[in-house]
Design a protein around this motif. Structure first.
Motif, PDB file in Angstrom:
ATOM      1  N   UNK A 152      14.880  15.053  31.678  1.00 53.52           N
ATOM      2  CA  UNK A 152      13.883  14.421  32.548  1.00 53.52           C
ATOM      3  C   UNK A 152      13.129  15.467  33.360  1.00 53.52           C
ATOM      4  N   UNK A 153      13.831  16.537  33.751  1.00 55.87           N
ATOM      5  CA  UNK A 153      13.167  17.592  34.504  1.00 55.87           C
ATOM      6  C   UNK A 153      12.127  18.305  33.653  1.00 55.87           C
ATOM      7  N   UNK A 154      12.448  18.523  32.392  1.00 51.06           N
ATOM      8  CA  UNK A 154      11.477  19.140  31.489  1.00 51.06           C
ATOM      9  C   UNK A 154      10.269  18.219  31.336  1.00 51.06           C
ATOM     10  N   UNK A 155      10.545  16.930  31.229  1.00 48.20           N
ATOM     11  CA  UNK A 155       9.469  15.937  31.134  1.00 48.20           C
ATOM     12  C   UNK A 155       8.606  15.979  32.394  1.00 48.20           C
ATOM     13  N   UNK A 156       9.263  16.142  33.522  1.00 49.04           N
ATOM     14  CA  UNK A 156       8.541  16.231  34.789  1.00 49.04           C
ATOM     15  C   UNK A 156       7.572  17.409  34.780  1.00 49.04           C
ATOM     16  N   UNK A 157       8.063  18.539  34.308  1.00 49.58           N
ATOM     17  CA  UNK A 157       7.207  19.730  34.247  1.00 49.58           C
ATOM     18  C   UNK A 157       6.001  19.519  33.349  1.00 49.58           C
ATOM     19  N   UNK A 158       6.256  19.005  32.156  1.00 52.76           N
ATOM     20  CA  UNK A 158       5.174  18.896  31.186  1.00 52.76           C
ATOM     21  C   UNK A 158       4.088  17.933  31.629  1.00 52.76           C
ATOM     22  N   UNK A 159       4.444  17.018  32.510  1.00 53.31           N
ATOM     23  CA  UNK A 159       3.417  16.119  33.006  1.00 53.31           C
ATOM     24  C   UNK A 159       2.431  16.803  33.938  1.00 53.31           C
ATOM     25  N   UNK A 160       2.829  17.899  34.549  1.00 50.47           N
ATOM     26  CA  UNK A 160       1.995  18.520  35.566  1.00 50.47           C
ATOM     27  C   UNK A 160       0.620  18.901  35.047  1.00 50.47           C
ATOM     28  N   UNK A 167      -1.001  17.779  32.759  1.00 51.19           N
ATOM     29  CA  UNK A 167      -1.824  16.681  32.281  1.00 51.19           C
ATOM     30  C   UNK A 167      -2.531  15.946  33.417  1.00 51.19           C
TER      31      UNK A 167
END
Lengths: 250, 250
Positions: free
Chosen positions: B193-201, B203
């Motif tokens: 989920x943390x990786x997902x959090x990063x990748x959203x930035x 965008x």
DNA sequence: TAGATTGTTAATCGATTAACAATC
DNA sequence: TAGATTGTTAATCGATTAACAATC
């Protein structure tokens, strides 16, 4: 920033949180690397993507570095998670301490099964998928989790996107299409076990016999093919025995 | 064979199984690559590690290739899984169709809590950890899963190794030590989920404001430091405002 | 044969590692 | 200052990609 670095930052963060809880104020790259299971050079290289965060000759301030990584991962404002699919996995994740305890509280659990809607799972109540968008807005959800059967994965992803979510974690291995700007992360637990199965082979486990091991090596020694199109060694017909001599299960 | 290739082989296998079920007999690298979400060149390169498996000008025999990948991943003899930890996650995994349905039947579920031992979860009954070794031998288990609190992860891993298992999947993010020859795979769901959090930035999600975005860019513009040892920007004291001007949450 | 597709090569790309100058 | 540790460089390593000869 490399994908592998992002993954490791999450790992460093967990260790830093534990250190902060233990009252450790300063940590060197060597100590943090050891505790994280990576080399110190790789750790410093990873941290260098975040700019200077340490003091030469001293080390890193644990709290400062923790805050810096949280910022880089976009964790500052917190995330709220909704889960679609109130089956085995979905219900477990809704009550899973490993989410809420690490900064990802579950604020919603959804299903279409009338028998499940209305039932309580831990602190949340299962709602119908129809109210997904309204609930996401109400609770300001930022991450959606797909824990449905494979057949529903695409429809559920569409619903999550329609509800305004841009980060989706799916436990279904099927390939789903999402619009540009939506981050999708697939966690395939069975595939993890398959990778584990492979890695055991070279370690000479007793259940991995000689036939399996040798079949990896004889690839280049295929006999000359016949003049007609045929596949190197039919798995089922005309013979149940493959070229390397091992019997292939039906 | 590259680690990334092994992971993708598991993915190809899943698609091949679906194709076989649909009655598809022959598939080209392009078709299989599309269905798997990778490029055809990468797919052919991956398959080349298994030796020749296709026919030029024709394609791959679906059943043959499926058997070949199963063999390479060491899946021919099947695996039987035991799970330690009958909490939320452990119970869900024991009843999770995604394991048994993909060739990983769960043959045991263990815990030390007297209140849980003896209760039924799906088709299995929770047993005491004391009988782990005997049960693993009886059911010929080959994979152990750790679904306990972090504090028990090391002890449980030790018990699994002592029971003769050489492949362990852990859902606890803590670093555990295992002897040589034992394969350990850690699945950290919160880190995902943390990786997902990063990748959203990147965008441009509305919840990732300007302060967060800019803090990633101004790393190289740090002002000259003072003459005493100090950290670039204290997270807590003496000021709640970091060097880049953004307020860091306590 | 002509068309199609594999298996492989070589070039590109990206990540890891060791070493060390900078500097606290 | 002397000792210690960071941040960065350059070399190594490994993975990806595109192109194409081999060949069914």
């Amino acid at each position: 920033m490399p994908q592998a670095t992002v993954t490791r930052l999450a790992s460093y963060l967990r260790v830093l949180e534990a250190m902060a809880d233990s009252g450790i104020a300063i940590v060197s790259s060597g100590e943090l690397a050891d505790a994280s299971g990576v080399g110190s050079a790789k750790l410093r290289k990873d941290l260098s993507f975040l700019g200077p965060n340490g003091v030469r000759g001293v080390g890193y301030d644990v709290r400062r570095l923790r805050a810096r990584i949280e910022s880089a991962l976009g964790l500052e404002r917190g995330h709220r998670v909704v889960i679609v699919g109130a089956g085995n996995l979905g219900r477990a994740l809704a009550g899973y301490g490993g989410f809420a305890g690490r900064g990802f509280p579950v604020v919603g659990l959804f299903d279409t099964d009338p028998a499940l809607v209305g039932t309580a799972v831990g602190a949340v109540t299962v709602r119908h998928l129809d109210v997904l968008a309204a609930s996401c807005a109400e609770f300001e959800a930022t991450i959606g989790v797909v824990a449905t059967p494979d057949s529903a994965a695409q429809i559920v992803c569409d619903a999550l996107v329609a509800a305004g979510l841009r980060r989706i974690m799916s436990f279904s291995p099927v390939q789903v299409e999402v619009p540009g700007g939506v981050e999708l992360r697939v966690v395939d637990l069975a595939a993890e076990l398959q990778v584990l199965s492979f890695h055991g082979i070279r370690n000479g486990h007793h259940e991995d016999g000689a036939a399996t091991a040798s079949s990896l090596d004889d690839a280049g020694t295929a006999p000359a093919s016949s003049s007609r199109v045929r596949f190197p060694g039919p798995a089922v017909s005309p013979s149940p025995v493959s070229r390397n001599g091992s019997v292939i299960a039906p």
